[in-house]
Enzyme design. Sequence first.
Site, PDB file in Angstrom:
ATOM      1  N   ARG A  24       0.864  -1.143  -0.047  1.00 45.92           N
ATOM      2  CA  ARG A  24      -0.089   0.203   0.072  1.00 45.92           C
ATOM      3  C   ARG A  24       0.875   1.189  -0.048  1.00 45.92           C
ATOM      4  O   ARG A  24       0.622   2.417  -0.775  1.00 45.92           O
ATOM      5  CB  ARG A  24      -0.909   0.022   1.154  1.00 45.92           C
ATOM      6  CG  ARG A  24      -2.054  -0.944   0.926  1.00 45.92           C
ATOM      7  CD  ARG A  24      -2.878  -1.050   2.240  1.00 45.92           C
ATOM      8  NE  ARG A  24      -1.915  -1.523   3.323  1.00 45.92           N
ATOM      9  CZ  ARG A  24      -2.011  -1.131   4.692  1.00 45.92           C
ATOM     10  NH1 ARG A  24      -3.072  -0.034   4.877  1.00 45.92           N
ATOM     11  NH2 ARG A  24      -1.259  -1.277   5.477  1.00 45.92           N
ATOM     12  N   ASN A  42      -6.249  -2.578   2.199  1.00 45.30           N
ATOM     13  CA  ASN A  42      -6.166  -3.844   2.513  1.00 45.30           C
ATOM     14  C   ASN A  42      -7.626  -4.400   2.641  1.00 45.30           C
ATOM     15  O   ASN A  42      -8.736  -3.599   3.002  1.00 45.30           O
ATOM     16  CB  ASN A  42      -5.559  -4.379   3.888  1.00 45.30           C
ATOM     17  CG  ASN A  42      -4.044  -4.344   3.843  1.00 45.30           C
ATOM     18  OD1 ASN A  42      -3.277  -4.345   2.777  1.00 45.30           O
ATOM     19  ND2 ASN A  42      -3.446  -4.113   5.121  1.00 45.30           N
TER      20      ASN A  42
END
Length: 96
Positions: A24, A42
Site C-alpha cells: 500500500r 487492505n
Amino acid sequence: MTDANDNHARRWHVRGRVQGVFFRASTRDQARRRGLTGHARNQPDGSVEVLAVGPRVALDELEEWLAEGPGGARVDAVEADEIALPDPPPAGFTTG
C-alpha cells in the site's frame, strides 16, 4: 471528444502476497509520482483494493506497476475496472 489528460477513475483488486510487504505504501508513492489521487486499502480476503483518479496514461502506468508490485510482494492477479469519477473526487492518495 476526451483528451488523454482528462481525469478518469479506475479500481483494481490485486491478489497474491500483497499484505504486510509495504504494497500500500509503495502504491501510494507510485500514484503520487504520477499525480494520481485515490487510495490503497487492505481487504479481508488478503487482496489490496486500489482506486485512482487521474489522466488515463498515468492510470495505465500505475496498472503496469501494480502487476509487479514492490520487492517482497508476489502479484498473482490484477483485476481492473473503469469506474465513474467519484463525487467528490479524492484529495491526495491515502492508505487504509
